[in-house]
Design an enzyme around this catalytic site. Structure first.
Site, PDB file in Angstrom:
ATOM      1  N   GLY A  47       0.838  -1.196   0.000  1.00 36.90           N
ATOM      2  CA  GLY A  47       0.000   0.000   0.000  1.00 36.90           C
ATOM      3  C   GLY A  47       0.869   1.241   0.000  1.00 36.90           C
ATOM      4  O   GLY A  47       1.998   1.211   0.495  1.00 36.90           O
ATOM      5  N   GLN A  52       3.335   9.931   0.665  1.00 40.50           N
ATOM      6  CA  GLN A  52       4.619   9.229   0.796  1.00 40.50           C
ATOM      7  C   GLN A  52       5.546   9.497  -0.393  1.00 40.50           C
ATOM      8  O   GLN A  52       6.744   9.234  -0.319  1.00 40.50           O
ATOM      9  CB  GLN A  52       4.401   7.714   0.962  1.00 40.50           C
ATOM     10  CG  GLN A  52       3.713   7.363   2.273  1.00 40.50           C
ATOM     11  CD  GLN A  52       3.503   5.866   2.400  1.00 40.50           C
ATOM     12  OE1 GLN A  52       2.503   5.338   1.926  1.00 40.50           O
ATOM     13  NE2 GLN A  52       4.437   5.176   3.020  1.00 40.50           N
ATOM     14  N   CYS A  95       5.838  -0.191   7.132  1.00 33.85           N
ATOM     15  CA  CYS A  95       5.523   0.977   6.309  1.00 33.85           C
ATOM     16  C   CYS A  95       6.740   1.341   5.467  1.00 33.85           C
ATOM     17  O   CYS A  95       7.851   1.358   5.985  1.00 33.85           O
ATOM     18  CB  CYS A  95       5.156   2.151   7.222  1.00 33.85           C
ATOM     19  SG  CYS A  95       4.747   3.657   6.327  1.00 33.85           S
ATOM     20  N   LEU A  96       6.513   1.653   4.194  1.00 35.27           N
ATOM     21  CA  LEU A  96       7.641   2.010   3.322  1.00 35.27           C
ATOM     22  C   LEU A  96       8.323   3.299   3.785  1.00 35.27           C
ATOM     23  O   LEU A  96       9.473   3.532   3.447  1.00 35.27           O
ATOM     24  CB  LEU A  96       7.162   2.153   1.869  1.00 35.27           C
ATOM     25  CG  LEU A  96       6.654   0.852   1.224  1.00 35.27           C
ATOM     26  CD1 LEU A  96       6.089   1.127  -0.163  1.00 35.27           C
ATOM     27  CD2 LEU A  96       7.770  -0.189   1.156  1.00 35.27           C
ATOM     28  N   HIS A 137      -4.393   1.835   7.747  1.00 35.68           N
ATOM     29  CA  HIS A 137      -3.003   2.307   7.806  1.00 35.68           C
ATOM     30  C   HIS A 137      -2.783   3.429   6.782  1.00 35.68           C
ATOM     31  O   HIS A 137      -2.242   4.489   7.103  1.00 35.68           O
ATOM     32  CB  HIS A 137      -2.058   1.125   7.539  1.00 35.68           C
ATOM     33  CG  HIS A 137      -0.614   1.476   7.393  1.00 35.68           C
ATOM     34  ND1 HIS A 137       0.358   0.968   8.223  1.00 35.68           N
ATOM     35  CD2 HIS A 137       0.041   2.281   6.508  1.00 35.68           C
ATOM     36  CE1 HIS A 137       1.542   1.464   7.863  1.00 35.68           C
ATOM     37  NE2 HIS A 137       1.378   2.253   6.815  1.00 35.68           N
ATOM     38  N   GLU A 138      -3.243   3.188   5.538  1.00 35.86           N
ATOM     39  CA  GLU A 138      -3.033   4.177   4.477  1.00 35.86           C
ATOM     40  C   GLU A 138      -3.853   5.442   4.733  1.00 35.86           C
ATOM     41  O   GLU A 138      -3.398   6.544   4.464  1.00 35.86           O
ATOM     42  CB  GLU A 138      -3.382   3.594   3.105  1.00 35.86           C
ATOM     43  CG  GLU A 138      -2.553   2.388   2.675  1.00 35.86           C
ATOM     44  CD  GLU A 138      -1.054   2.600   2.780  1.00 35.86           C
ATOM     45  OE1 GLU A 138      -0.587   3.745   2.629  1.00 35.86           O
ATOM     46  OE2 GLU A 138      -0.346   1.613   3.041  1.00 35.86           O
ATOM     47  N   HIS A 141      -2.202   7.880   6.903  1.00 36.68           N
ATOM     48  CA  HIS A 141      -1.226   8.727   6.197  1.00 36.68           C
ATOM     49  C   HIS A 141      -1.870  10.030   5.713  1.00 36.68           C
ATOM     50  O   HIS A 141      -1.227  11.066   5.679  1.00 36.68           O
ATOM     51  CB  HIS A 141      -0.653   7.996   4.975  1.00 36.68           C
ATOM     52  CG  HIS A 141       0.473   7.058   5.287  1.00 36.68           C
ATOM     53  ND1 HIS A 141       1.673   7.481   5.828  1.00 36.68           N
ATOM     54  CD2 HIS A 141       0.604   5.722   5.106  1.00 36.68           C
ATOM     55  CE1 HIS A 141       2.480   6.434   5.965  1.00 36.68           C
ATOM     56  NE2 HIS A 141       1.853   5.350   5.553  1.00 36.68           N
TER      57      HIS A 141
END
Ligand code: ZN
Length: 172
Positions: A47, A52, A95-96, A137-138, A141
């Site tokens: 995701g 990001q 997470c990236l 989660h996304e 962000h």
């Protein structure tokens, strides 16, 4: 399509609140979603939110297909959570933007969503399991919230230190 650099903690841009896409989904948004998807696959991750890659727009891409399965790209524009279940479930998240850090976060087990698709169609959908975890989660962000913000201050600070140290070592 292009692979874009992914911002990592403690980049202050990640703390920004993203703005809604106004006036429907256009080719400009679709080009961004294509880039985001390519960036996510390259990372690799499951995701990615637009912030990001430094774009403060309420756009998310996702693909929950397992390795070896056919790709299942999904796009969420202006996602909203309409309902959350009372029962919660812990899940180990990563997470990236916080590379190589994993920890358990507890979130509602099921949610109902409304969002616009890649083609600008508004749909409603129920999510559970990994899908429910990933979309929450996304969507965090979009509010400038990272999964480590759900952890204790000690764990959060340790995670940021580890990411900074790893990046310093990579730069040498
Ligand atoms: Zn993330």
């Amino acid at each position: 399509m292009a692979i874009r650099p992914i911002l990592t903690v403690p980049d202050p841009v990640l703390k920004q609140r993203s703005k809604p896409v106004e006036g429907g989904v256009t080719d400009v948004h679709r080009a961004l979603m294509d880039d985001m998807l390519e960036t996510m696959y390259d990372a690799p991750g499951i995701g990615l939110a637009a912030i990001q890659v430094g774009e403060p727009l309420r756009i998310i891409v996702m693909d929950l297909a397992r390795e070896g399965e056919e790709k299942q790209p999904r796009f969420f524009v202006n996602p909203e959570i309409l309902w959350t279940s009372d029962d919660k479930k812990p899940w180990e998240e990563g997470c990236l933007s916080v590379p190589d850090i994993y920890d358990e976060v507890e979130r509602p087990a099921r949610v109902r969503l409304r969002y616009m698709t890649y083609d600008g169609k508004t749909v409603e959908e129920d999510a559970e399991g990994l899908f429910a975890v990933c979309i929450q989660h996304e969507m965090d962000h979009l509010e400038g919230v990272l999964f480590i913000d759900h952890l204790s201050r000690l764990k959060r600070e340790s995670a940021v230190r580890k990411v900074k140290k790893a990046e310093r070592e990579r730069a040498l």
